[in-house]
Motif scaffolding. Structure first.
Motif, mmCIF file in Angstrom:
data_model
loop_
_atom_site.group_PDB
_atom_site.id
_atom_site.type_symbol
_atom_site.label_atom_id
_atom_site.label_comp_id
_atom_site.label_asym_id
_atom_site.label_seq_id
_atom_site.Cartn_x
_atom_site.Cartn_y
_atom_site.Cartn_z
ATOM 1 N N ALA A 52 0.985 -0.996 -0.493
ATOM 2 C CA ALA A 52 0.004 0.264 0.514
ATOM 3 C C ALA A 52 0.938 1.355 0.108
ATOM 4 O O ALA A 52 2.211 1.646 0.394
ATOM 5 N N GLY A 117 -4.192 0.382 -1.821
ATOM 6 C CA GLY A 117 -3.259 -0.850 -1.515
ATOM 7 C C GLY A 117 -4.228 -2.494 -2.052
ATOM 8 O O GLY A 117 -4.715 -2.602 -2.424
ATOM 9 N N ASN A 129 -9.227 1.449 -0.476
ATOM 10 C CA ASN A 129 -8.466 2.945 -0.394
ATOM 11 C C ASN A 129 -9.573 3.203 0.099
ATOM 12 O O ASN A 129 -10.657 3.332 0.357
ATOM 13 N N VAL A 194 -0.388 -0.002 -7.942
ATOM 14 C CA VAL A 194 0.082 0.732 -6.700
ATOM 15 C C VAL A 194 0.344 1.843 -6.443
ATOM 16 O O VAL A 194 1.396 1.507 -6.888
#
Length: 246
Positions: A52, A117, A129, A194
């Motif tokens: 993330a 992530g 998210n 990401v």
């Protein structure tokens, strides 16, 4: 034996004087710093692996503090994130941690961060998210955003907006969040990107798609960073490429 590679980098860009982005890959975190080159880590496929990015809110204090709090929480909680509800609960914990850290400290009041992530599991992947950092699936059919932007529509004539409608922290008093979480099937060769908006604001989806069709791994990460820099590097740039191999 199936495995996961994660190639990541974080850079301040050309305008900001420091990096308020943070990154988590499994137990590894990168906070308020810069990578000289893309870094690749390899993990066995099985135990939930969290990947993330968190983007501290610009124009508000201590964005790097908020983003680092969030990725460190996710690093701690990552192996327990085995379903959508556990991810939502983890993001609630992250939100509470940001508000708790800011409580009573005038230098931290209203600090906040976005987060986006994936959690990679044995046969599926969860995307999540809060805010406008993004998760993309990069498949044979092209680039597909799987996160949901918490932002208003851009003004006429503009492709992006800096406004966000939901963040972790970011307000003088506590505000709950409603995370976006989705589960996707996973198979060998799948790739996910990401990233923070330091990549997507200067680089249209078509340009990102073009890079990912031509490159993979560290070269893909480098070329994406290069594209953002050549477009002016207006913000911190943090990205992670997730790939399933065997």
């Amino acid at each position: 034996m199936p495995y996961i590679t994660v190639t990541a980098l974080s850079h301040a860009g050309l305008i900001r004087d420091h990096n308020e982005d943070s990154l988590v890959v499994g137990p590894w975190t990168l906070c308020d710093t810069v990578t000289e080159n893309p870094q690749t880590l390899v993990f066995p496929l099985g135990t939930p692996l969290v990947v993330a990015v968190a983007d501290g809110l610009g124009g508000q204090p201590a964005g790097e503090v908020a983003s680092s709090l969030v990725v460190r929480q996710l690093a701690s909680l990552g192996p327990s994130l085995d379903d959508e509800q556990s991810v939502r609960d983890a993001l609630d914990i992250c939100n509470q941690a940001v508000y708790s850290a800011a409580d009573g400290d005038p230098e931290l009041i209203t600090m906040g961060t976005t987060v986006a992530g994936t959690v990679v599991m044995a046969d599926s992947l969860m995307s999540f998210n809060v805010g406008d950092s993004k998760v993309f699936a990069a498949g044979q059919d092209g680039l597909r955003q799987v996160s949901v932007d918490d932002s208003p529509l851009p003004a006429p004539g503009h492709r992006t907006t800096s406004a966000v409608t939901q963040t972790l922290g970011g307000s003088p008093s506590f505000s709950a969040v409603t995370p976006h979480v989705a589960t996707h099937p996973l198979s060998t060769g799948d790739r996910y990107l990401v990233c923070t908006d330091g990549l997507t604001d200067p680089c249209p989806d078509e340009e990102i798609d073009s890079v990912l069709r031509e490159h993979d791994g560290g070269r893909a990460a480098f070329e994406l960073w290069k594209a953002a820099i050549e477009a002016g590097g207006p913000d911190n740039i943090t990205l992670a490429m997730v790939r399933v191999g065997e």
